[in-house]
Design a protein around this motif. Structure first.
Motif, PDB file in Angstrom:
ATOM      1  N   SER A   7       0.996  -1.227  -0.059  1.00  0.00           N
ATOM      2  CA  SER A   7      -0.084  -0.149  -0.075  1.00  0.00           C
ATOM      3  C   SER A   7       1.024   1.159  -0.217  1.00  0.00           C
ATOM      4  N   ALA A   8       0.266   2.300  -0.356  1.00  0.00           N
ATOM      5  CA  ALA A   8       1.008   3.462  -0.203  1.00  0.00           C
ATOM      6  C   ALA A   8       1.435   3.781   1.012  1.00  0.00           C
ATOM      7  N   ASP A   9       0.583   3.582   2.073  1.00  0.00           N
ATOM      8  CA  ASP A   9       0.985   3.842   3.485  1.00  0.00           C
ATOM      9  C   ASP A   9       2.193   2.991   4.123  1.00  0.00           C
ATOM     10  N   ALA A  10       2.188   2.044   3.457  1.00  0.00           N
ATOM     11  CA  ALA A  10       3.430   1.098   3.972  1.00  0.00           C
ATOM     12  C   ALA A  10       4.617   1.391   3.177  1.00  0.00           C
ATOM     13  N   ALA A  11       4.454   1.879   2.115  1.00  0.00           N
ATOM     14  CA  ALA A  11       5.331   2.396   1.227  1.00  0.00           C
ATOM     15  C   ALA A  11       6.269   3.805   1.888  1.00  0.00           C
ATOM     16  N   ARG A  12       5.402   4.351   2.405  1.00  0.00           N
ATOM     17  CA  ARG A  12       5.808   5.757   3.068  1.00  0.00           C
ATOM     18  C   ARG A  12       6.507   5.358   4.344  1.00  0.00           C
ATOM     19  N   ARG A  13       5.842   4.415   5.069  1.00  0.00           N
ATOM     20  CA  ARG A  13       6.307   4.220   6.511  1.00  0.00           C
ATOM     21  C   ARG A  13       7.838   3.516   6.202  1.00  0.00           C
ATOM     22  N   PHE A  14       7.911   2.509   5.167  1.00  0.00           N
ATOM     23  CA  PHE A  14       9.223   1.975   4.981  1.00  0.00           C
ATOM     24  C   PHE A  14      10.330   2.975   4.575  1.00  0.00           C
ATOM     25  N   LEU A  15       9.932   3.685   3.576  1.00  0.00           N
ATOM     26  CA  LEU A  15      11.013   4.815   3.311  1.00  0.00           C
ATOM     27  C   LEU A  15      11.308   5.637   4.441  1.00  0.00           C
ATOM     28  N   ALA A  16      10.441   6.068   5.439  1.00  0.00           N
ATOM     29  CA  ALA A  16      11.045   6.862   6.662  1.00  0.00           C
ATOM     30  C   ALA A  16      11.862   5.971   7.589  1.00  0.00           C
ATOM     31  N   ALA A  17      11.658   4.724   7.646  1.00  0.00           N
ATOM     32  CA  ALA A  17      12.082   3.750   8.642  1.00  0.00           C
ATOM     33  C   ALA A  17      13.707   3.542   7.809  1.00  0.00           C
ATOM     34  N   ARG A  18      13.692   2.917   6.555  1.00  0.00           N
ATOM     35  CA  ARG A  18      14.863   2.487   5.868  1.00  0.00           C
ATOM     36  C   ARG A  18      15.886   3.576   5.550  1.00  0.00           C
ATOM     37  N   HIS A  19      15.244   4.784   5.676  1.00  0.00           N
ATOM     38  CA  HIS A  19      16.296   6.079   5.797  1.00  0.00           C
ATOM     39  C   HIS A  19      16.728   6.517   6.844  1.00  0.00           C
ATOM     40  N   LEU A  20      16.359   5.752   7.942  1.00  0.00           N
ATOM     41  CA  LEU A  20      16.805   6.447   9.468  1.00  0.00           C
ATOM     42  C   LEU A  20      16.214   7.516   9.754  1.00  0.00           C
ATOM     43  N   ASP A 263       5.373  -3.130  -6.507  1.00  0.00           N
ATOM     44  CA  ASP A 263       4.282  -2.710  -7.008  1.00  0.00           C
ATOM     45  C   ASP A 263       3.626  -1.918  -5.920  1.00  0.00           C
ATOM     46  N   VAL A 264       3.628  -0.441  -5.827  1.00  0.00           N
ATOM     47  CA  VAL A 264       3.243   0.530  -4.942  1.00  0.00           C
ATOM     48  C   VAL A 264       1.746   0.855  -5.205  1.00  0.00           C
ATOM     49  N   GLU A 265       0.738   1.087  -4.462  1.00  0.00           N
ATOM     50  CA  GLU A 265      -0.564   1.407  -4.655  1.00  0.00           C
ATOM     51  C   GLU A 265      -0.271   2.989  -5.099  1.00  0.00           C
ATOM     52  N   GLY A 266      -0.953   3.193  -6.352  1.00  0.00           N
ATOM     53  CA  GLY A 266      -1.140   4.616  -6.697  1.00  0.00           C
ATOM     54  C   GLY A 266      -0.027   5.088  -7.485  1.00  0.00           C
ATOM     55  N   VAL A 267       0.941   4.206  -7.763  1.00  0.00           N
ATOM     56  CA  VAL A 267       2.201   4.496  -8.193  1.00  0.00           C
ATOM     57  C   VAL A 267       2.538   3.767  -9.805  1.00  0.00           C
ATOM     58  N   ARG A 268       2.416   4.618 -10.581  1.00  0.00           N
ATOM     59  CA  ARG A 268       2.564   3.826 -12.201  1.00  0.00           C
ATOM     60  C   ARG A 268       4.056   3.273 -12.220  1.00  0.00           C
ATOM     61  N   GLY A 269       4.282   1.798 -12.681  1.00  0.00           N
ATOM     62  CA  GLY A 269       5.316   1.300 -12.978  1.00  0.00           C
ATOM     63  C   GLY A 269       5.888   0.754 -11.922  1.00  0.00           C
ATOM     64  N   GLN A 270       6.628  -0.252 -11.872  1.00  0.00           N
ATOM     65  CA  GLN A 270       7.445  -1.098 -10.932  1.00  0.00           C
ATOM     66  C   GLN A 270       8.621  -0.332 -10.459  1.00  0.00           C
ATOM     67  N   ARG A 271       8.482  -0.702  -9.233  1.00  0.00           N
ATOM     68  CA  ARG A 271       9.885  -0.193  -8.346  1.00  0.00           C
ATOM     69  C   ARG A 271      10.666  -1.435  -7.804  1.00  0.00           C
ATOM     70  N   PHE A 272      11.843  -0.955  -7.178  1.00  0.00           N
ATOM     71  CA  PHE A 272      12.491  -2.352  -6.823  1.00  0.00           C
ATOM     72  C   PHE A 272      13.152  -1.660  -5.601  1.00  0.00           C
ATOM     73  N   VAL A 273      13.199  -2.856  -4.419  1.00  0.00           N
ATOM     74  CA  VAL A 273      13.906  -2.829  -3.341  1.00  0.00           C
ATOM     75  C   VAL A 273      14.771  -3.808  -3.075  1.00  0.00           C
ATOM     76  N   LEU A 274      15.605  -3.416  -2.304  1.00  0.00           N
ATOM     77  CA  LEU A 274      16.885  -4.297  -2.015  1.00  0.00           C
ATOM     78  C   LEU A 274      16.345  -5.856  -1.410  1.00  0.00           C
ATOM     79  N   ARG A 275      16.812  -6.775  -1.612  1.00  0.00           N
ATOM     80  CA  ARG A 275      16.409  -8.271  -1.200  1.00  0.00           C
ATOM     81  C   ARG A 275      16.405  -8.095   0.296  1.00  0.00           C
ATOM     82  N   GLU A 276      17.297  -7.627   0.969  1.00  0.00           N
ATOM     83  CA  GLU A 276      17.352  -7.626   2.505  1.00  0.00           C
ATOM     84  C   GLU A 276      16.295  -6.799   3.091  1.00  0.00           C
ATOM     85  N   GLU A 277      15.690  -6.081   2.448  1.00  0.00           N
ATOM     86  CA  GLU A 277      14.813  -4.957   2.959  1.00  0.00           C
ATOM     87  C   GLU A 277      13.444  -5.295   2.623  1.00  0.00           C
TER      88      GLU A 277
END
Length: 412
Positions: A7-20, A263-277
């Protein structure tokens, strides 16, 4: 393998966390905390403008508790656990990764050896001999000589030669005096075994491409050309038969499992994340009430094609925009609250006057700082930390910011 759907909410929370940044300024430990940020992000862009603080210092200040810019200087020029190289623009990187970033030297060296260095062979030889015999030197140690065409604008031949040697891997930075570079022989700066290690070109380019996904956390297949500087073209280039395309390299990373499609809700095109994240992406924590001021070249801000749909945030670094055409200001920092971009402000550090001037502050549509749960205290804490980072003793608000001044009145 099917893409991971979030979800978009999860993507935002993820970015805040993984960016410390959840919460901001929470990594403790002085220089060791700085290294922890580099272990997470891989590389941080360097920019000499210091209107609000230099870009790499702002990136580190947002993440490291009580960050002191001398910590990064120590790691760069005393301990030499960081070094400068071209990645996405001029960047700071862990020295342990030096063999994987020699690619920019390898690709630059022939052009400069046959160009500026050959055309000014006598000057080039003299400069190299003096540094070899006298030790680290800057442009001030040499006669300027005639002007030559160079990169963005003409410059004196001594500076051009020093920079050509630097981007070719012959010279490195011994230190910076302000923004003036002081050069020394590369073999006197780094261990011989590190410089001797050879990594195949394809592996270097693959590592360099992976570093962009590593720094940002959720990049897509395309985006601004700035995202992919130094990596060549997206598709095979007949003029460079031995140089793999970005698509080839990305597909290799996906096939090896280093990158996982998302695939992120509301975002066109595929995104990529590191395997360990992937695990963090699927179960990101709820961010606490925390405010961070983000640098213009912070990797969090790299991808405008993601910022617009995911945060409803349109950001342009207007430092190169004519004043009459600016929507906001010369050097404006986005404001991250919890996991949302809620506004932006324009600080200016007056070091001689010991003050931080706030020239402008803007809130995103629909955001009201007063009722936002936890925001006012978090903003006050961020301002206090920024004043300390700036070495200032007070903050001064532009006259039109009276409401903000009384709401966020901050003292160090």
């Amino acid at each position: 393998m099917r893409p991971v759907e979030v979800s978009a909410d999860a993507a935002r929370r993820f970015l805040a966390a993984r960016h410390l940044l959840a919460p901001a300024r929470s990594i403790e430990g002085g220089p060791e905390a700085v290294l922890e940020v580099f272990r997470r992000l891989g590389s941080i862009q360097f920019d000499p403008l210091s209107v609000a603080g230099r870009n790499h210092d702002l990136v580190l200040h947002a993440r490291v508790a009580d960050y002191d810019p001398t910590w990064c200087e120590e790691l760069l020029y005393a301990r030499r656990e960081l070094f400068e190289a071209y990645n996405k623009g001029l960047s700071l990187l862990p020295t342990t990764e030096l063999p994987w970033y020699r690619v920019s030297w390898q690709l630059s060296a022939p052009r400069h050896e046959q160009g500026i260095l050959a055309e000014n062979a006598e000057v080039a030889t003299r400069i190299l001999e003096r540094i070899r015999s006298e030790g680290p030197l800057s442009t001030l140690a040499f006669e300027r000589g005639p002007a030559v065409d160079w990169w963005w604008a003409p410059t004196n031949v001594a500076r051009a030669v020093l920079e050509a040697y630097s981007v070719s891997g012959v010279l490195g930075l011994s230190r910076r005096d302000g923004n003036r570079r002081v050069y020394d022989l590369m073999e006197r700066l780094f261990p011989a075994e590190l410089l001797a290690r050879e990594v195949p070109l394809r592996e270097q380019l693959r590592h360099k491409l992976l570093s962009r996904f590593r720094a940002h956390g959720l990049l897509g297949k395309s985006g601004s050309g700035e995202l992919w500087l130094g990596l060549g073209k997206a598709k095979p280039d007949p003029a460079r038969p031995g140089h793999p395309s970005r698509i080839e390299l990305r597909d290799e990373l996906v096939e090896a499992g280093d990158l996982v499609e998302v695939d992120v809700e509301g975002v066109r095109g595929q995104r990529f994340v590191l395997r360990e994240e992937v695990e963090l992406l699927e179960s990101p924590p709820e961010p606490p009430p925390s405010v961070a001021f983000l640098a213009p070249l912070d990797p969090f801000m790299w991808d405008r094609e993601l910022l617009r749909p995911l945060y409803d945030f349109d950001y342009v670094w207007e430092v190169y925009v004519p004043e009459a055409k600016r929507r906001w200001g010369y050097y404006v920092l986005p404001i991250l609250f919890r996991d949302r971009l809620v506004g932006r402000f324009e600080p200016r550090i007056d070091r001689a006057g010991g003050r931080v001037q706030v020239l402008g502050m803007w809130w995103e549509d629909g955001f009201d700082p007063r009722p936002a749960d936890g925001f006012v205290e978090a903003m006050r804490a961020a301002l206090r930390a920024y004043i300390a980072f700036s070495g200032a003793t007070r903050i001064e608000w532009a006259p039109h910011l009276r409401k903000e001044k009384h709401l966020f009145l901050a003292r160090p």
